[in-house]
Write a protein that holds these residues in place. Sequence first.
Motif, PDB file in Angstrom:
ATOM      1  N   GLY A 127       0.877  -1.241   0.093  1.00 12.04           N
ATOM      2  CA  GLY A 127      -0.137  -0.010  -0.109  1.00 12.04           C
ATOM      3  C   GLY A 127       0.788   1.306  -0.075  1.00 12.04           C
ATOM      4  N   LEU A 128       1.873   1.189   0.835  1.00  9.81           N
ATOM      5  CA  LEU A 128       2.823   2.451   0.956  1.00  9.81           C
ATOM      6  C   LEU A 128       3.491   2.751  -0.455  1.00  9.81           C
ATOM      7  CD1 LEU A 128       3.796   4.561   2.622  1.00  9.81           C
ATOM      8  CD2 LEU A 128       5.952   2.725   3.258  1.00  9.81           C
ATOM      9  N   ALA A 129       3.979   1.812  -1.424  1.00 11.80           N
ATOM     10  CA  ALA A 129       4.653   1.778  -2.468  1.00 11.80           C
ATOM     11  C   ALA A 129       3.350   2.239  -3.540  1.00 11.80           C
ATOM     12  CB  ALA A 129       5.216   0.479  -2.847  1.00 11.80           C
ATOM     13  N   MET A 130       2.320   1.722  -3.484  1.00  8.78           N
ATOM     14  CA  MET A 130       1.236   2.020  -4.441  1.00  8.78           C
ATOM     15  C   MET A 130       0.872   3.579  -4.369  1.00  8.78           C
ATOM     16  SD  MET A 130      -2.402   0.327  -5.461  1.00  8.78           S
ATOM     17  CE  MET A 130      -3.403   0.909  -3.981  1.00  8.78           C
ATOM     18  N   LEU A 131       0.814   3.837  -3.138  1.00  7.65           N
ATOM     19  CA  LEU A 131       0.311   5.320  -2.798  1.00  7.65           C
ATOM     20  C   LEU A 131       1.338   6.419  -3.314  1.00  7.65           C
ATOM     21  CD1 LEU A 131      -1.528   5.103   0.718  1.00  7.65           C
ATOM     22  CD2 LEU A 131      -2.477   5.890  -1.541  1.00  7.65           C
ATOM     23  N   THR A 132       2.733   5.816  -3.061  1.00  8.42           N
ATOM     24  CA  THR A 132       4.106   6.830  -3.439  1.00  8.42           C
ATOM     25  C   THR A 132       3.894   6.882  -5.129  1.00  8.42           C
ATOM     26  OG1 THR A 132       5.233   5.983  -1.629  1.00  8.42           O
ATOM     27  CG2 THR A 132       6.313   6.936  -3.386  1.00  8.42           C
ATOM     28  N   GLN A 133       3.583   5.742  -5.667  1.00 10.85           N
ATOM     29  CA  GLN A 133       3.590   5.703  -7.078  1.00 10.85           C
ATOM     30  C   GLN A 133       2.520   6.672  -7.579  1.00 10.85           C
ATOM     31  OE1 GLN A 133       5.395   5.104  -9.940  1.00 10.85           O
ATOM     32  NE2 GLN A 133       4.799   3.281 -10.665  1.00 10.85           N
ATOM     33  N   ILE A 134       1.162   6.576  -7.169  1.00 10.07           N
ATOM     34  CA  ILE A 134       0.023   7.343  -7.573  1.00 10.07           C
ATOM     35  C   ILE A 134       0.212   9.086  -7.113  1.00 10.07           C
ATOM     36  CG2 ILE A 134      -1.128   5.331  -7.998  1.00 10.07           C
ATOM     37  CD1 ILE A 134      -2.763   6.075  -5.631  1.00 10.07           C
ATOM     38  N   SER A 135       0.938   9.112  -6.185  1.00 13.90           N
ATOM     39  CA  SER A 135       1.169  10.427  -5.336  1.00 13.90           C
ATOM     40  C   SER A 135       1.672  11.755  -6.409  1.00 13.90           C
ATOM     41  CB  SER A 135       1.770  10.504  -4.174  1.00 13.90           C
ATOM     42  OG  SER A 135       3.191  10.153  -4.394  1.00 13.90           O
ATOM     43  N   ASN A 136       2.092  10.986  -7.670  1.00  9.91           N
ATOM     44  CA  ASN A 136       2.449  11.982  -8.492  1.00  9.91           C
ATOM     45  C   ASN A 136       1.935  11.918  -9.730  1.00  9.91           C
ATOM     46  OD1 ASN A 136       4.202  13.665 -10.015  1.00  9.91           O
ATOM     47  ND2 ASN A 136       6.172  12.517  -9.805  1.00  9.91           N
ATOM     48  N   PRO A 137       1.045  13.220  -9.862  1.00 10.22           N
ATOM     49  CA  PRO A 137       0.178  13.000 -11.085  1.00 10.22           C
ATOM     50  C   PRO A 137       1.166  13.339 -12.278  1.00 10.22           C
ATOM     51  CG  PRO A 137      -0.050  15.087  -9.959  1.00 10.22           C
ATOM     52  CD  PRO A 137       0.732  14.080  -9.046  1.00 10.22           C
ATOM     53  N   LYS A 138       2.331  13.539 -12.142  1.00  8.92           N
ATOM     54  CA  LYS A 138       2.986  14.085 -13.369  1.00  8.92           C
ATOM     55  C   LYS A 138       3.139  12.735 -14.237  1.00  8.92           C
ATOM     56  CE  LYS A 138       5.642  18.184 -12.644  1.00  8.92           C
ATOM     57  NZ  LYS A 138       7.193  18.691 -12.298  1.00  8.92           N
ATOM     58  N   THR A 139       3.242  11.429 -13.396  1.00  5.50           N
ATOM     59  CA  THR A 139       3.458  10.241 -13.978  1.00  5.50           C
ATOM     60  C   THR A 139       2.421  10.060 -15.080  1.00  5.50           C
ATOM     61  OG1 THR A 139       4.641   9.506 -12.038  1.00  5.50           O
ATOM     62  CG2 THR A 139       3.795   7.761 -13.665  1.00  5.50           C
ATOM     63  N   ALA A 140       1.293  10.327 -14.701  1.00  6.47           N
ATOM     64  CA  ALA A 140       0.012  10.149 -15.311  1.00  6.47           C
ATOM     65  C   ALA A 140       0.211  10.838 -16.983  1.00  6.47           C
ATOM     66  CB  ALA A 140      -1.324  10.452 -14.768  1.00  6.47           C
ATOM     67  N   ILE A 141       0.531  12.229 -16.777  1.00  6.84           N
ATOM     68  CA  ILE A 141       0.838  13.055 -17.848  1.00  6.84           C
ATOM     69  C   ILE A 141       1.849  12.521 -18.774  1.00  6.84           C
ATOM     70  CG2 ILE A 141       1.149  15.708 -18.502  1.00  6.84           C
ATOM     71  CD1 ILE A 141      -1.424  14.829 -17.043  1.00  6.84           C
ATOM     72  N   VAL A 142       2.922  11.852 -18.207  1.00  4.15           N
ATOM     73  CA  VAL A 142       3.903  11.428 -18.933  1.00  4.15           C
ATOM     74  C   VAL A 142       3.472  10.175 -19.762  1.00  4.15           C
ATOM     75  CG1 VAL A 142       6.265  10.051 -18.823  1.00  4.15           C
ATOM     76  CG2 VAL A 142       5.857  12.285 -17.289  1.00  4.15           C
ATOM     77  N   TYR A 143       2.699   9.345 -19.215  1.00  2.45           N
ATOM     78  CA  TYR A 143       2.017   8.348 -19.681  1.00  2.45           C
ATOM     79  C   TYR A 143       1.234   8.964 -20.874  1.00  2.45           C
ATOM     80  CZ  TYR A 143       3.379   4.611 -16.481  1.00  2.45           C
ATOM     81  OH  TYR A 143       4.106   3.708 -15.743  1.00  2.45           O
ATOM     82  N   ALA A 144       0.443   9.674 -20.801  1.00  3.92           N
ATOM     83  CA  ALA A 144      -0.624  10.199 -21.754  1.00  3.92           C
ATOM     84  C   ALA A 144       0.300  11.063 -22.818  1.00  3.92           C
ATOM     85  CB  ALA A 144      -1.612  11.162 -21.032  1.00  3.92           C
ATOM     86  N   SER A 145       1.191  11.572 -22.390  1.00  3.59           N
ATOM     87  CA  SER A 145       2.175  12.177 -23.469  1.00  3.59           C
ATOM     88  C   SER A 145       2.694  11.241 -24.402  1.00  3.59           C
ATOM     89  CB  SER A 145       3.160  12.999 -22.709  1.00  3.59           C
ATOM     90  OG  SER A 145       2.501  14.163 -22.082  1.00  3.59           O
ATOM     91  N   ILE A 146       3.233  10.011 -23.808  1.00  4.83           N
ATOM     92  CA  ILE A 146       3.828   8.957 -24.530  1.00  4.83           C
ATOM     93  C   ILE A 146       2.867   8.282 -25.609  1.00  4.83           C
ATOM     94  CG2 ILE A 146       5.009   6.932 -24.605  1.00  4.83           C
ATOM     95  CD1 ILE A 146       6.543   7.846 -22.001  1.00  4.83           C
ATOM     96  N   PHE A 147       1.758   8.143 -24.973  1.00  6.33           N
ATOM     97  CA  PHE A 147       0.732   7.369 -25.840  1.00  6.33           C
ATOM     98  C   PHE A 147       0.391   8.446 -26.889  1.00  6.33           C
ATOM     99  CE2 PHE A 147      -1.108   4.670 -22.226  1.00  6.33           C
ATOM    100  CZ  PHE A 147       0.109   4.001 -22.216  1.00  6.33           C
ATOM    101  N   ALA A 148      -0.095   9.713 -26.569  1.00 10.88           N
ATOM    102  CA  ALA A 148      -0.345  10.733 -27.739  1.00 10.88           C
ATOM    103  C   ALA A 148       0.391  10.681 -28.770  1.00 10.88           C
ATOM    104  CB  ALA A 148      -0.439  12.042 -26.889  1.00 10.88           C
ATOM    105  N   SER A 149       1.993  10.601 -28.509  1.00  6.39           N
ATOM    106  CA  SER A 149       2.817  10.719 -29.434  1.00  6.39           C
ATOM    107  C   SER A 149       3.302   9.491 -30.134  1.00  6.39           C
ATOM    108  CB  SER A 149       4.340  11.360 -28.952  1.00  6.39           C
ATOM    109  OG  SER A 149       4.589  10.495 -27.957  1.00  6.39           O
TER     110      SER A 149
END
Length: 220
Positions: A127-149
């Motif tokens: 749980g601690l690791a998952m929360l740390t991962q999703i605490s950075n919304p920039k990661t979601a934007i990076v994923y979206a940028s890579i998918f979009a490009s």
Amino acid sequence: MHDGLVLFGILSALLIGAVSPGPSFVMVSRIAVTSSRRDGLAASLGMGVGGALFASLAVLGLTALLSQVSWLYLVFKIAGGSYLVFLGIKIWRHASEPLIMDTAAMNARPQEIPPRPVHKSFRKSFGLAMLTQISNPKTAIVYASIFASLLPANPPLWMLMVLPPLIFMIEAGWYAIVAIVFSGRHAKRAYLGGKTWIDRFAGLVLGALGLRLITDGLRP
């Protein structure tokens, strides 16, 4: 471009992003060196689930909402940054406390350590690791940028379906390697030799990353 090459390009870009040091690396390595290899692997699974969640959101196009609705992205940034700052302060405050380890188990070879039942520390690390991962919304934007490009305008359904589980394998696989390395006997001995300063450095890094996330969100 062939669909297979497109998928390979996306996964390669995401692998480079996963390997880049950040709060996720700090968290998994610290869990592995202070707890057990089992807890470190639990943390790697949490990172994988967080990555797959972001990938699913990107596939569904929900991350585009964060890019278009500025106040919502700001809320996510401040909330995520505050969580990282909280973790950093917590680690810093407990840096000088002695860490009790099972010395016999630490010095024994892996096959000599008796198996232990899965308990709440496994769930806590996950749980601690998952929360740390999703605490950075920039990661979601990076994923979206890579998918979009890299994704074609009309990607095949099979590609959209396999992306989240493959990204889970990339994230979980990389952090499993991190967990295995930092849960070794030499890493634990090195950590015990400088626990106070290592913990303070880890807390400082997490806190600085959290503050950067907050200030980036508040910047015009």
